[in-house]
Enzyme design. Structure first.
Site, short mmCIF file in Angstrom:
data_model
loop_
_atom_site.label_atom_id
_atom_site.label_comp_id
_atom_site.label_asym_id
_atom_site.label_seq_id
_atom_site.Cartn_x
_atom_site.Cartn_y
_atom_site.Cartn_z
N ILE A 14 0.86 -1.20 0.00
CA ILE A 14 0.00 0.00 0.00
C ILE A 14 0.89 1.24 0.00
O ILE A 14 1.65 1.47 0.93
CB ILE A 14 -0.93 0.02 1.23
CG1 ILE A 14 -1.82 -1.23 1.25
CG2 ILE A 14 -1.80 1.28 1.21
CD1 ILE A 14 -2.64 -1.38 2.53
N HIS A 15 0.80 2.02 -1.07
CA HIS A 15 1.61 3.23 -1.21
C HIS A 15 0.85 4.22 -2.08
O HIS A 15 -0.27 3.93 -2.53
CB HIS A 15 2.99 2.90 -1.80
CG HIS A 15 2.92 2.30 -3.17
ND1 HIS A 15 2.99 3.07 -4.31
CD2 HIS A 15 2.73 1.02 -3.57
CE1 HIS A 15 2.86 2.28 -5.37
NE2 HIS A 15 2.71 1.03 -4.94
N GLY A 16 1.44 5.35 -2.35
CA GLY A 16 0.76 6.43 -3.06
C GLY A 16 0.11 6.04 -4.36
O GLY A 16 -1.06 6.35 -4.60
#
Length: 165
Positions: A14-16
């Site tokens: 989960i990241h930008g």
């Protein structure tokens, strides 16, 4: 049962880009991370949950727990975006009965024995073979960094790993 299911490999989990692009394009209501190491690490779990928008449900499972939950309720009545850190855990899920129809392969750091296969995607020989084995079993796999990118077939693996079977 999941209304819609999207599955992706991205070693950042989960990241930008996942939150601002993939989740929105897919209209996800829930993220499921399947990773044996992260499932055991309370700090990593908290960081990943914090990285997701507050309106998204986030579950982080080991492979065994993911298979159990899938068999119970197919990850619930949501549009579900499933994330893996690596391809070997997808194979482990398959061996335990959790089979995905389609998987998008995104970033995997080009470190250690990994060779650059596509943009920011590195694989070692074993990981590349795992992908081909999954494809031979009927799973649709492709490389795609961003939702707006063209989907690239696994045939590009042969350029980097000509000895694959």
């Amino acid at each position: 049962m999941a209304k819609k299911l999207a599955v992706r490999v991205d070693d950042r989990l989960i990241h930008g880009q996942v939150v601002t692009q993939w989740v929105k394009v897919f209209d996800a209501q829930k993220i499921v991370v399947i990773d044996n190491a992260v499932a055991k690490d309370k700090m990593q779990k908290n960081i990943l949950k914090f990285a997701a928008p507050s309106d998204l449900k986030v579950n982080i499972y080991s492979v065994d727990k993911a298979v159990e939950v899938w068999n119970k309720n197919k990850f619930g009545p949501y549009n579900v975006f499933v994330l893996f850190r690596d391809v070997k855990q997808i194979k482990e899920c398959q061996e335990k009965g959790l089979v995905f129809e389609e998987v998008s392969i995104g970033q995997m750091a080009i470190i250690n024995d990994r060779k650059q296969v596509y943009k920011q995607l590195g694989l070692d020989q074993s990981e590349a073979q795992t992908l081909l084995d999954l494809e031979k079993s009927g799973m649709k796999l492709y490389f795609q960094m961003q939702p707006t990118d063209k989907k690239e077939s696994l045939t590009i693996l042969k350029k980097t790993f000509p000895d694959l079977k």
